[in-house]
Enzyme design. Structure first.
Site, short mmCIF file in Angstrom:
data_model
loop_
_atom_site.label_atom_id
_atom_site.label_comp_id
_atom_site.label_asym_id
_atom_site.label_seq_id
_atom_site.Cartn_x
_atom_site.Cartn_y
_atom_site.Cartn_z
N ASP A 81 80.84 -49.53 -25.81
CA ASP A 81 80.15 -48.29 -25.42
C ASP A 81 79.01 -48.00 -26.42
OD1 ASP A 81 79.74 -45.91 -24.01
OD2 ASP A 81 81.13 -44.78 -25.27
N HIS A 82 77.84 -47.70 -25.92
CA HIS A 82 76.68 -47.33 -26.75
C HIS A 82 76.42 -48.29 -27.91
CE1 HIS A 82 75.61 -43.56 -24.89
NE2 HIS A 82 76.88 -43.27 -24.81
N ASP A 103 72.24 -49.49 -25.70
CA ASP A 103 71.62 -48.18 -25.53
C ASP A 103 70.32 -48.13 -26.32
OD1 ASP A 103 70.81 -45.61 -25.34
OD2 ASP A 103 72.65 -44.70 -26.15
N HIS A 179 76.83 -35.53 -23.61
CA HIS A 179 78.04 -35.90 -24.35
C HIS A 179 78.66 -34.67 -25.03
CE1 HIS A 179 76.01 -40.00 -24.38
NE2 HIS A 179 77.17 -40.21 -23.80
N GLY A 180 79.95 -34.72 -25.25
CA GLY A 180 80.60 -33.67 -26.03
C GLY A 180 81.24 -32.58 -25.20
N HIS A 210 77.56 -41.15 -17.88
CA HIS A 210 78.10 -40.82 -19.20
C HIS A 210 78.37 -39.31 -19.25
CE1 HIS A 210 77.35 -44.47 -21.81
NE2 HIS A 210 76.99 -44.85 -20.60
N SER A 213 83.24 -35.81 -19.18
CA SER A 213 84.47 -35.04 -19.40
C SER A 213 84.37 -33.71 -18.68
CB SER A 213 84.69 -34.81 -20.89
OG SER A 213 85.27 -35.96 -21.48
N ILE A 254 84.57 -41.16 -20.09
CA ILE A 254 85.32 -40.00 -20.56
C ILE A 254 85.88 -40.25 -21.96
CG2 ILE A 254 87.37 -38.58 -20.12
CD1 ILE A 254 86.76 -39.22 -17.08
P1 13P Z 1 82.16 -37.16 -22.84
O1 13P Z 1 81.72 -36.66 -24.18
O2 13P Z 1 81.78 -36.21 -21.74
O3 13P Z 1 83.59 -37.49 -22.79
O4 13P Z 1 81.35 -38.50 -22.54
C1 13P Z 1 81.73 -39.70 -23.16
C2 13P Z 1 80.78 -40.80 -22.92
O5 13P Z 1 79.85 -40.70 -22.15
C3 13P Z 1 81.00 -42.05 -23.69
O6 13P Z 1 79.96 -42.95 -23.50
#
Ligand code: 13P
Length: 316
Positions: A81-82, A103, A179-180, A210, A213, A254
């Site tokens: 991821d990223h 990314d 994010h977050g 992305h 959550s 998530i």
């Molecule tokens: P959240 O912060 O909404 O969980 O997103 C996580 C994410 O996009 C990881 O790449």
């Protein structure tokens, strides 16, 4: 069983989305496997650069191999991821990952293409697929921090050129999420008009969302009732996620929600058991609660119940 991310996306496209769940430790991994097996869902394990240094990439890899043996009927892909270019190359060389994300979204369009193209070349030589990002998501994600003012929705007109020139296999698009735990201040939500336009201009191409959550409000309230201070935390409406999953969004990322479950369980445990100092009692509760969360989330994504069909498809 570890399968290719490509096969997973081919099976899911237009019907459901696969959850891309971030893990950092054994408890998260066990809860994730249990939840996905309970709900019979294929899934993607996401490992970030931060997770690879927190738990050490070798330990994460060994834990995933062990979980694969413990749950032989599971079906999952392993995804970076990223990643930056160096981390992508390290994962590609390891041969363990099904896919990597490069990314380079902070770079100008042409530079983003150039960097993505280099990663694609190395990855494809080893049968690994690549997720790239176009547009800029707001919020904080480990080393990536983008102020809301700098966030930029993906321009659908750029997608086709980006995909063709870079050779990427899936695309993370900025469609209104961040994010977050603090995604929205009001009633904002997903930009379905952007998703629709992208789907029209790049039909059949797997999109990734992305920052997905949902930041369950009961979790936030329980965390705050147990001493937390999460003011105004807000996530993506689950009905919107289900809708996007039918519109070419094949992977939904998530991370934050899992942290919230962890935080709630541990805050409540130590509030209610101040004499305890053992990590295992709250750890056990966390694994069970996280598994429950995963079962629910896979229902939202539509991946619940797809395990057998996805396995058959992966073998075809
Ligand atoms: P959240 O912060 O909404 O969980 O997103 C996580 C994410 O996009 C990881 O790449």
């Amino acid at each position: 069983m570890i399968i290719s991310t490509r096969k997973m996306f081919e099976h899911a496209y237009g019907k459901y989305a696969v959850g891309g769940y971030n893990i950092n430790n054994a408890e998260q991994l066990m809860g994730l496997f249990k939840g996905c097996m309970d709900g019979k869902a294929p899934f993607i394990i996401q490992i970030s650069k931060g997770a690879r240094s927190y738990t050490d990439k070798r330990i994460l890899e060994a834990m995933i191999r062990a979980a694969d043996q413990m749950w032989p009927d599971s079906l999952f892909a392993v995804h970076l991821d990223h990643g930056d270019e160096a981390t992508c190359m390290d994962c590609i060389e390891s041969g363990f990952y099904s896919s990597v994300m490069i990314d380079a979204s902070a770079e100008p369009f042409e530079k983003n293409i150039e960097i993505t193209k280099r990663v694609v070349k190395a990855a494809h030589a080893k049968g690994i697929t690549v997720e790239a990002e176009l547009g800029k998501l707001g919020g904080v994600e480990e080393h990536v921090s983008v102020a809301e003012a700098d966030a930029k929705l993906t321009d659908p007109r750029q997608v086709k050129e980006f995909v063709e020139k870079s050779g990427c296999d899936s695309l993370a698009c900025a469609i209104g999420t961040s994010h977050g735990a603090y995604k929205f201040t009001g009633s904002q939500g997903l930009h379905f008009e952007v998703i629709l336009q992208i789907q029209k201009l790049a039909p059949g191409f797997p999109l990734v969302m992305h920052g997905s959550s949902s930041v369950p409000q009961d979790e936030v309230q329980r965390i705050n009732a147990a001493g937390g201070k999460l003011k105004g935390a807000k996530g993506v409406d689950e009905a919107q996620i289900s809708k996007a999953a039918k519109m070419g969004v094949t992977k939904v990322n998530i991370d934050t929600d899992g942290r919230l479950v962890w935080c709630r369980v541990h805050r409540e445990h130590f509030r209610d058991n101040p004499e305890n100092f053992d990590l295992r009692p709250p750890g056990k509760v966390f694994m069970a609660e996280y598994a429950k969360y995963i079962v629910h989330k896979n229902q939202v994504l539509g991946s619940a119940g797809q395990l057998d069909a996805a396995r058959k498809f992966a073998r075809s």
